[in-house]
Design an enzyme around this catalytic site. Structure first.
Site, PDB file in Angstrom:
ATOM      1  N   GLY A 239       0.937  -1.266  -0.132  1.00 51.52           N
ATOM      2  CA  GLY A 239      -0.277   0.018  -0.041  1.00 51.52           C
ATOM      3  C   GLY A 239       0.614   1.269  -0.066  1.00 51.52           C
ATOM      4  O   GLY A 239       0.266   2.392  -0.222  1.00 51.52           O
ATOM      5  N   GLU A 275       3.943  -6.774   1.543  1.00 56.58           N
ATOM      6  CA  GLU A 275       3.193  -7.070   0.168  1.00 56.58           C
ATOM      7  C   GLU A 275       3.165  -5.963  -0.486  1.00 56.58           C
ATOM      8  O   GLU A 275       1.931  -5.603  -1.150  1.00 56.58           O
ATOM      9  CB  GLU A 275       2.048  -7.533   0.337  1.00 56.58           C
ATOM     10  N   PRO A 276       4.310  -5.332  -0.855  1.00 59.52           N
ATOM     11  CA  PRO A 276       4.318  -4.189  -2.079  1.00 59.52           C
ATOM     12  C   PRO A 276       4.146  -4.385  -3.245  1.00 59.52           C
ATOM     13  O   PRO A 276       4.613  -5.169  -3.852  1.00 59.52           O
ATOM     14  CB  PRO A 276       5.601  -3.277  -1.633  1.00 59.52           C
ATOM     15  N   GLY A 277       3.368  -3.934  -3.846  1.00 65.48           N
ATOM     16  CA  GLY A 277       3.251  -4.158  -5.273  1.00 65.48           C
ATOM     17  C   GLY A 277       3.740  -2.575  -6.169  1.00 65.48           C
ATOM     18  O   GLY A 277       4.672  -2.663  -6.745  1.00 65.48           O
ATOM     19  N   ARG A 278       2.657  -1.747  -6.067  1.00 66.28           N
ATOM     20  CA  ARG A 278       2.986  -0.463  -6.677  1.00 66.28           C
ATOM     21  C   ARG A 278       4.405   0.191  -6.501  1.00 66.28           C
ATOM     22  O   ARG A 278       4.971   0.495  -7.484  1.00 66.28           O
ATOM     23  CB  ARG A 278       1.885   0.587  -6.158  1.00 66.28           C
ATOM     24  N   CYS A 346     -14.755   4.096 -28.528  1.00 69.91           N
ATOM     25  CA  CYS A 346     -16.109   5.022 -28.629  1.00 69.91           C
ATOM     26  C   CYS A 346     -16.821   5.121 -27.402  1.00 69.91           C
ATOM     27  O   CYS A 346     -17.808   4.659 -26.931  1.00 69.91           O
ATOM     28  CB  CYS A 346     -17.041   4.054 -29.532  1.00 69.91           C
ATOM     29  N   GLU A 347     -16.141   5.867 -26.364  1.00 66.03           N
ATOM     30  CA  GLU A 347     -16.835   6.256 -25.202  1.00 66.03           C
ATOM     31  C   GLU A 347     -15.958   7.330 -24.621  1.00 66.03           C
ATOM     32  O   GLU A 347     -14.545   7.491 -24.704  1.00 66.03           O
ATOM     33  CB  GLU A 347     -17.015   5.233 -24.020  1.00 66.03           C
TER      34      GLU A 347
HETATM   35  N1  LLP Z   1      -1.612  -6.948  -0.632  1.00 66.52           N
HETATM   36  C1  LLP Z   1      -3.124  -7.044  -0.772  1.00 66.52           C
HETATM   37  C2  LLP Z   1      -3.954  -7.824   0.034  1.00 66.52           C
HETATM   38  C3  LLP Z   1      -3.629  -6.206  -1.700  1.00 66.52           C
HETATM   39  O1  LLP Z   1      -4.889  -6.134  -1.926  1.00 66.52           O
HETATM   40  C4  LLP Z   1      -2.875  -5.271  -2.394  1.00 66.52           C
HETATM   41  C5  LLP Z   1      -3.403  -4.482  -3.439  1.00 66.52           C
HETATM   42  C6  LLP Z   1      -1.605  -5.163  -2.166  1.00 66.52           C
HETATM   43  C7  LLP Z   1      -1.064  -5.969  -1.396  1.00 66.52           C
HETATM   44  C8  LLP Z   1      -0.540  -4.379  -3.031  1.00 66.52           C
HETATM   45  O2  LLP Z   1      -0.688  -3.006  -2.741  1.00 66.52           O
HETATM   46  P1  LLP Z   1       0.023  -2.009  -3.465  1.00 66.52           P
HETATM   47  O3  LLP Z   1       1.386  -1.974  -2.744  1.00 66.52           O
HETATM   48  O4  LLP Z   1       0.335  -2.227  -4.667  1.00 66.52           O
HETATM   49  O5  LLP Z   1      -0.703  -0.519  -3.110  1.00 66.52           O
HETATM   50  N2  LLP Z   1      -5.814  -1.311  -9.573  1.00 66.52           N
HETATM   51  C9  LLP Z   1      -5.495  -0.108  -8.214  1.00 66.52           C
HETATM   52  C10 LLP Z   1      -4.755  -0.819  -7.050  1.00 66.52           C
HETATM   53  C11 LLP Z   1      -5.302  -2.144  -6.528  1.00 66.52           C
HETATM   54  C12 LLP Z   1      -4.859  -2.477  -5.272  1.00 66.52           C
HETATM   55  C13 LLP Z   1      -5.384  -3.833  -4.927  1.00 66.52           C
HETATM   56  N3  LLP Z   1      -4.842  -4.325  -3.891  1.00 66.52           N
HETATM   57  C14 LLP Z   1      -4.984   0.815  -8.991  1.00 66.52           C
HETATM   58  O6  LLP Z   1      -4.900   0.886 -10.296  1.00 66.52           O
HETATM   59  O7  LLP Z   1      -4.562   1.896  -8.151  1.00 66.52           O
END
Ligand code: LLP
Length: 421
Positions: A239, A275-278, A346-347
């Site tokens: 997050g 659990e970082p993604g972004r 087309c939107e």
């Molecule tokens: N762990 C869990 C349980 C999650 O649900 C998520 C993201 C993450 C880790 C990773 O979060 P991050 O570090 O990436 O913030 N599609 C949306 C973001 C959806 C996030 C969903 N869960 C966007 O484009 O902003």
């Protein structure tokens, strides 16, 4: 360090000119930087050291196998939320004991797959899931290591669609009911209760909500231990937000986040997972597109690109801002004008930016969407029967296509016309 910068007047990914990639793979395409991916992963491991920890990359943000292998090779674990993501982690060579399984609706088939294939832990989100996992594990003669995801009722102060830790959100169990749910978990066969999980949302731009949640988790750790549970692992979720603009409103850095983790839960003797993604993938990727037409509108000109909302849905879905910059470096002091930057779908929602000031652009010019590595390619679709755009990985001065653009034949061959038609 930014690995997408202008060199010799042309935007590069590391040492490769994006225009060179475009001439080989065509536009639009996603392009990722290896150095950025691995650096961002390392920032987290450095921030959490010397605590025992595992950084589990949230595959949902960017799931290409080559990206996963890049991160796995430097030691990352993975956070998966589906059988498909689990299969991806395995295919990228991640051992089961570095994979955590999150998600609010795991099916019994998914549980079976992960139990047989090997799993570090399941982050369980409800009592029915607890019972299902107990049954599945027992029927296989296995024990499932689990944490329970608690909902700490904290306002993450982020976009409502990506906030997950408030009372009323569908995620986790209310922290106020944690003791009874943990007691049930301890009674059920086939489960080993090892820790607590929390994830309050995505693109958080301040540490306060994290801190509030982690303090509640620290309290809960003491309570559950007093109840007799051997709490030895805390999964603190992902997050942490990233800068989407180049002003000085940047979110806290992983180092600050790590210091806060140590302050709040560092003295509990628990192994820490995040659990970082972004933060790992977001600024490691750009989407490169070409201007098809410049159309004169009533109020201002439209830049009509060959990329559309199906390729990058974030602006349409969350009103998200992505910096959009020309691939050819504008001259210093070049005249700017406001454009509406749109795709061909087309939107009207297929709009990337309104009244965005850009240097003057013409048909055939290329632009790059910055910060598009996370939740870009993974959320793309073939809406309007537009083939998925390819993905390219750069490392130093070389690059490889890591997902090819499908041909029209490949796209059409997935449909079947029944014999009786
Ligand atoms: N762990 C869990 C349980 C999650 O649900 C998520 C993201 C993450 C880790 C990773 O979060 P991050 O570090 O990436 O913030 N599609 C949306 C973001 C959806 C996030 C969903 N869960 C966007 O484009 O902003």
């Amino acid at each position: 360090m930014d690995h997408f910068i202008y060199k010799n007047g042309s935007l590069h990914a590391e040492d490769v000119a994006l225009s060179d990639i475009a001439s080989q793979v065509g536009t639009p395409f996603y392009c990722y930087s290896t150095a950025t991916l691995t650096r961002h992963y390392q920032l987290f491991t450095e921030a959490l050291s010397p605590l025992p920890h595992l950084v589990c990359f949230a595959i949902k943000s960017l799931s290409n196998l080559a990206v996963l292998k890049t991160l796995a090779d430097v030691g990352a674990g993975m956070d998966v939320v589906s059988a498909g993501e689990y299969m991806r982690a395995k295919a990228a060579g991640v051992p089961g004991d570095r994979i955590v399984f999150s998600g609010v609706g795991k099916t019994r088939d998914e549980m079976r797959l992960a139990l047989i294939g090997g799993i570090r832990q399941f982050n369980v989100e409800s009592e029915p899931e607890l019972r299902a996992l107990s049954q599945v594990a027992s029927s296989l003669g296995l024990t499932a290591p689990i944490t329970i995801r608690v909902n700490p009722d904290v306002d993450a102060k982020t976009h409502e669609k990506i906030s997950t830790g408030k009372k009323g959100d569908k995620f986790g169990i209310p922290i106020s009911r944690a003791r009874e749910v943990y007691a049930e978990a301890a009674r059920l066969p086939g489960l080993d209760v090892i820790g607590i999980d929390v994830h309050i949302g995505s693109q958080l731009t301040s540490l306060e909500p994290f801190e509030a949640a982690y303090l509640k988790v620290a309290d809960l750790t003491h309570t559950l231990r007093a109840d007799g549970h051997n709490i030895r692992r805390l999964d603190l979720g992902g997050g942490l937000g990233i800068p989407y603009t180049r002003d000085n409103t940047a979110p806290p850095l992983p180092m600050d986040y790590g210091a806060m983790v140590k302050r709040t839960v560092g003295d509990l003797g628990c192994e820490i997972e995040i659990e970082p993604g972004r933060l790992i993938s977001g600024n490691a990727g750009v989407l490169v597109a070409q201007v098809i037409y410049v159309k004169h509108g009533e109020d201002r000109d439209f830049l009509i690109l060959d990329a559309a909302m199906n390729d990058l849905i974030r602006p349409a879905m969350y009103g998200a801002h992505h910096d959009i910059i020309p691939v050819v470096e504008p001259e210093a002091g070049a005249e700017q004008q406001p454009y509406d930057i749109v795709g061909p779908i087309c939107e009207s929602g297929d709009t990337f930016a309104k009244a965005r000031n850009m240097p003057k652009l013409a048909e055939g010019d290329m632009v790059a969407f910055r910060s598009a590595g996370a939740y870009g390619a993974v959320m793309s679709s073939e809406y309007n029967s537009r083939p998925l755009v390819p993905e390219v990985l750069v490392k130093g001065d070389h690059f490889a296509v890591i997902r090819a653009r499908p041909s029209f034949d490949e796209m059409l061959s997935r449909d079947t016309i029944p014999e009786w038609l």
